[in-house]
Write a protein that holds these residues in place. Structure first.
Motif, PDB file in Angstrom:
ATOM      1  N   MET A 177     -41.358 -40.365   8.335  1.00 44.56           N
ATOM      2  CA  MET A 177     -40.702 -41.342   7.684  1.00 44.56           C
ATOM      3  C   MET A 177     -39.335 -40.806   7.758  1.00 44.56           C
ATOM      4  O   MET A 177     -39.251 -40.027   7.307  1.00 44.56           O
ATOM      5  CB  MET A 177     -41.282 -41.646   6.269  1.00 44.56           C
ATOM      6  N   PRO A 178     -38.355 -41.601   8.043  1.00 45.41           N
ATOM      7  CA  PRO A 178     -36.792 -41.390   7.695  1.00 45.41           C
ATOM      8  C   PRO A 178     -36.414 -41.490   6.285  1.00 45.41           C
ATOM      9  O   PRO A 178     -36.965 -42.233   5.075  1.00 45.41           O
ATOM     10  CB  PRO A 178     -35.624 -41.969   9.369  1.00 45.41           C
ATOM     11  N   LEU A 179     -35.243 -40.509   5.819  1.00 48.21           N
ATOM     12  CA  LEU A 179     -34.152 -40.840   4.840  1.00 48.21           C
ATOM     13  C   LEU A 179     -33.146 -41.244   4.900  1.00 48.21           C
ATOM     14  O   LEU A 179     -32.180 -42.224   5.928  1.00 48.21           O
ATOM     15  CB  LEU A 179     -33.681 -39.082   4.350  1.00 48.21           C
ATOM     16  N   ASN A 180     -33.007 -42.935   4.171  1.00 47.59           N
ATOM     17  CA  ASN A 180     -32.175 -43.178   4.156  1.00 47.59           C
ATOM     18  C   ASN A 180     -30.810 -42.675   2.783  1.00 47.59           C
ATOM     19  O   ASN A 180     -31.342 -41.691   2.436  1.00 47.59           O
ATOM     20  CB  ASN A 180     -33.022 -44.449   2.716  1.00 47.59           C
ATOM     21  N   ASN A 181     -30.442 -43.644   2.531  1.00 42.52           N
ATOM     22  CA  ASN A 181     -28.849 -43.137   2.288  1.00 42.52           C
ATOM     23  C   ASN A 181     -29.196 -42.600   0.443  1.00 42.52           C
ATOM     24  O   ASN A 181     -29.124 -41.527   0.039  1.00 42.52           O
ATOM     25  CB  ASN A 181     -27.868 -43.897   2.482  1.00 42.52           C
ATOM     26  N   ASN A 182     -30.190 -43.415  -0.379  1.00 39.95           N
ATOM     27  CA  ASN A 182     -30.524 -43.120  -1.432  1.00 39.95           C
ATOM     28  C   ASN A 182     -31.279 -41.491  -1.158  1.00 39.95           C
ATOM     29  O   ASN A 182     -31.047 -40.930  -2.223  1.00 39.95           O
ATOM     30  CB  ASN A 182     -31.406 -44.177  -2.038  1.00 39.95           C
ATOM     31  N   ASP A 183     -32.261 -41.608  -0.707  1.00 41.45           N
ATOM     32  CA  ASP A 183     -33.335 -40.367  -0.408  1.00 41.45           C
ATOM     33  C   ASP A 183     -32.216 -39.317  -0.977  1.00 41.45           C
ATOM     34  O   ASP A 183     -32.332 -37.937  -0.923  1.00 41.45           O
ATOM     35  CB  ASP A 183     -34.337 -40.085   0.730  1.00 41.45           C
ATOM     36  N   ILE A 184     -30.800 -39.375   0.151  1.00 37.10           N
ATOM     37  CA  ILE A 184     -30.245 -38.136   0.567  1.00 37.10           C
ATOM     38  C   ILE A 184     -29.258 -38.037  -1.237  1.00 37.10           C
ATOM     39  O   ILE A 184     -28.926 -36.433  -1.309  1.00 37.10           O
ATOM     40  CB  ILE A 184     -29.446 -38.422   1.687  1.00 37.10           C
ATOM     41  N   PHE A 185     -29.188 -39.014  -1.471  1.00 40.18           N
ATOM     42  CA  PHE A 185     -28.217 -39.019  -2.537  1.00 40.18           C
ATOM     43  C   PHE A 185     -29.018 -38.474  -3.362  1.00 40.18           C
ATOM     44  O   PHE A 185     -28.719 -37.196  -4.402  1.00 40.18           O
ATOM     45  CB  PHE A 185     -27.834 -40.111  -3.188  1.00 40.18           C
ATOM     46  N   LYS A 186     -30.326 -38.529  -4.169  1.00 37.97           N
ATOM     47  CA  LYS A 186     -31.495 -38.412  -5.210  1.00 37.97           C
ATOM     48  C   LYS A 186     -31.825 -36.492  -4.413  1.00 37.97           C
ATOM     49  O   LYS A 186     -31.210 -36.092  -5.620  1.00 37.97           O
ATOM     50  CB  LYS A 186     -32.835 -38.607  -4.884  1.00 37.97           C
ATOM     51  N   LYS A 187     -31.366 -36.055  -3.505  1.00 32.28           N
ATOM     52  CA  LYS A 187     -31.867 -34.618  -3.429  1.00 32.28           C
ATOM     53  C   LYS A 187     -30.829 -34.064  -2.967  1.00 32.28           C
ATOM     54  O   LYS A 187     -30.715 -32.763  -3.588  1.00 32.28           O
ATOM     55  CB  LYS A 187     -32.395 -34.512  -1.622  1.00 32.28           C
ATOM     56  N   LEU A 188     -29.502 -34.323  -3.277  1.00 31.78           N
ATOM     57  CA  LEU A 188     -28.121 -33.972  -3.460  1.00 31.78           C
ATOM     58  C   LEU A 188     -28.178 -33.584  -4.709  1.00 31.78           C
ATOM     59  O   LEU A 188     -27.512 -32.496  -5.250  1.00 31.78           O
ATOM     60  CB  LEU A 188     -27.063 -34.357  -2.582  1.00 31.78           C
ATOM     61  N   ARG A 189     -28.348 -34.415  -5.181  1.00 32.64           N
ATOM     62  CA  ARG A 189     -27.959 -34.667  -6.837  1.00 32.64           C
ATOM     63  C   ARG A 189     -29.203 -33.196  -7.672  1.00 32.64           C
ATOM     64  O   ARG A 189     -28.391 -32.808  -8.734  1.00 32.64           O
ATOM     65  CB  ARG A 189     -28.990 -35.954  -7.443  1.00 32.64           C
ATOM     66  N   VAL A 190     -29.939 -33.309  -7.295  1.00 31.92           N
ATOM     67  CA  VAL A 190     -31.169 -32.228  -8.210  1.00 31.92           C
ATOM     68  C   VAL A 190     -30.979 -30.668  -7.359  1.00 31.92           C
ATOM     69  O   VAL A 190     -30.430 -30.229  -7.928  1.00 31.92           O
ATOM     70  CB  VAL A 190     -32.290 -32.957  -6.962  1.00 31.92           C
ATOM     71  N   ALA A 191     -30.723 -31.154  -5.909  1.00 28.59           N
ATOM     72  CA  ALA A 191     -30.066 -29.334  -5.342  1.00 28.59           C
ATOM     73  C   ALA A 191     -28.947 -28.815  -6.568  1.00 28.59           C
ATOM     74  O   ALA A 191     -29.418 -27.671  -6.394  1.00 28.59           O
ATOM     75  CB  ALA A 191     -29.914 -29.880  -4.100  1.00 28.59           C
ATOM     76  N   HIS A 192     -27.948 -29.861  -6.663  1.00 25.24           N
ATOM     77  CA  HIS A 192     -26.536 -29.545  -6.976  1.00 25.24           C
ATOM     78  C   HIS A 192     -26.484 -29.715  -8.664  1.00 25.24           C
ATOM     79  O   HIS A 192     -25.876 -29.014  -9.364  1.00 25.24           O
ATOM     80  CB  HIS A 192     -25.960 -29.591  -6.685  1.00 25.24           C
ATOM     81  N   LYS A 193     -27.832 -30.586  -8.819  1.00 24.84           N
ATOM     82  CA  LYS A 193     -27.974 -30.073 -10.745  1.00 24.84           C
ATOM     83  C   LYS A 193     -27.020 -30.698 -11.509  1.00 24.84           C
ATOM     84  O   LYS A 193     -26.181 -30.430 -12.167  1.00 24.84           O
ATOM     85  CB  LYS A 193     -27.988 -28.651 -11.123  1.00 24.84           C
ATOM     86  N   LEU A 194     -26.982 -31.855 -10.587  1.00 28.89           N
ATOM     87  CA  LEU A 194     -25.883 -33.174 -11.373  1.00 28.89           C
ATOM     88  C   LEU A 194     -26.339 -34.243 -12.443  1.00 28.89           C
ATOM     89  O   LEU A 194     -26.962 -34.384 -11.949  1.00 28.89           O
ATOM     90  CB  LEU A 194     -25.150 -33.406  -9.743  1.00 28.89           C
ATOM     91  N   ARG A 195     -25.990 -34.054 -13.568  1.00 28.88           N
ATOM     92  CA  ARG A 195     -26.382 -35.109 -14.100  1.00 28.88           C
ATOM     93  C   ARG A 195     -25.363 -36.411 -13.758  1.00 28.88           C
ATOM     94  O   ARG A 195     -23.903 -36.141 -12.825  1.00 28.88           O
ATOM     95  CB  ARG A 195     -25.523 -34.619 -15.523  1.00 28.88           C
ATOM     96  N   ASP A 196     -25.425 -37.761 -14.429  1.00 30.56           N
ATOM     97  CA  ASP A 196     -24.399 -39.330 -13.769  1.00 30.56           C
ATOM     98  C   ASP A 196     -23.252 -38.620 -13.684  1.00 30.56           C
ATOM     99  O   ASP A 196     -22.146 -39.468 -13.788  1.00 30.56           O
ATOM    100  CB  ASP A 196     -25.069 -40.221 -15.002  1.00 30.56           C
ATOM    101  N   ASP A 197     -22.486 -38.086 -14.926  1.00 33.09           N
ATOM    102  CA  ASP A 197     -20.983 -37.419 -15.901  1.00 33.09           C
ATOM    103  C   ASP A 197     -20.746 -37.138 -14.549  1.00 33.09           C
ATOM    104  O   ASP A 197     -19.489 -37.078 -14.101  1.00 33.09           O
ATOM    105  CB  ASP A 197     -21.074 -36.841 -16.645  1.00 33.09           C
ATOM    106  N   ASP A 198     -21.367 -35.851 -13.908  1.00 31.23           N
ATOM    107  CA  ASP A 198     -20.657 -34.798 -12.616  1.00 31.23           C
ATOM    108  C   ASP A 198     -20.463 -36.307 -11.468  1.00 31.23           C
ATOM    109  O   ASP A 198     -19.398 -36.056 -10.956  1.00 31.23           O
ATOM    110  CB  ASP A 198     -21.563 -34.022 -12.496  1.00 31.23           C
ATOM    111  N   ILE A 199     -21.975 -36.450 -11.915  1.00 29.72           N
ATOM    112  CA  ILE A 199     -21.309 -37.427  -9.348  1.00 29.72           C
ATOM    113  C   ILE A 199     -19.885 -38.451 -10.498  1.00 29.72           C
ATOM    114  O   ILE A 199     -19.509 -38.537  -9.544  1.00 29.72           O
ATOM    115  CB  ILE A 199     -22.518 -38.132  -9.811  1.00 29.72           C
ATOM    116  N   ILE A 200     -20.065 -38.984 -10.896  1.00 32.82           N
ATOM    117  CA  ILE A 200     -18.883 -39.602 -11.457  1.00 32.82           C
ATOM    118  C   ILE A 200     -17.665 -39.101 -11.606  1.00 32.82           C
ATOM    119  O   ILE A 200     -16.719 -39.641 -10.830  1.00 32.82           O
ATOM    120  CB  ILE A 200     -19.095 -40.625 -12.721  1.00 32.82           C
ATOM    121  N   LYS A 201     -17.676 -37.985 -12.210  1.00 31.66           N
ATOM    122  CA  LYS A 201     -16.371 -37.052 -11.904  1.00 31.66           C
ATOM    123  C   LYS A 201     -15.815 -36.435 -10.663  1.00 31.66           C
ATOM    124  O   LYS A 201     -15.176 -36.663  -9.777  1.00 31.66           O
ATOM    125  CB  LYS A 201     -16.185 -35.478 -12.835  1.00 31.66           C
ATOM    126  N   ILE A 202     -17.519 -36.303  -9.430  1.00 27.63           N
ATOM    127  CA  ILE A 202     -16.745 -36.252  -8.083  1.00 27.63           C
ATOM    128  C   ILE A 202     -16.241 -37.506  -7.609  1.00 27.63           C
ATOM    129  O   ILE A 202     -15.209 -37.225  -6.704  1.00 27.63           O
ATOM    130  CB  ILE A 202     -18.358 -35.554  -7.562  1.00 27.63           C
TER     131      ILE A 202
END
Length: 80
Positions: free
Chosen positions: A1-26
């Protein structure tokens, strides 16, 4: 099963330990604005009625913002 953009976004969020505020700032580093409710919709389960797919443009801007966040802005090019 290939990864979609949502899966990639979720994995990057977890890998970099980002919270919602961090993602908005980025995302604002590359002048791309997203609301907290839109961001929450990206991380919902696919079966949830408020689920939204992460488009290519959003993922591309997040990756570019993440580069700026981790490395810093690119220095200006010297003109000869």
């Amino acid at each position: 099963m290939p990864l979609n953009n949502n899966d990639i976004f979720k994995k990057l969020r977890v890998a970099h330990k980002l919270r919602d505020d961090d993602i908005i700032k980025i995302l604002t580093l590359v002048e791309f604005n997203v609301t907290k409710s839109e961001l929450n919709a990206f991380f919902r389960n696919e079966t949830h009625p408020k689920y939204m797919e992460v488009g290519d443009q959003i993922l591309r801007n997040f990756l570019n913002g993440l580069i700026v966040h981790l490395r810093g802005p690119m220095p200006p090019k010297k003109k000869d």
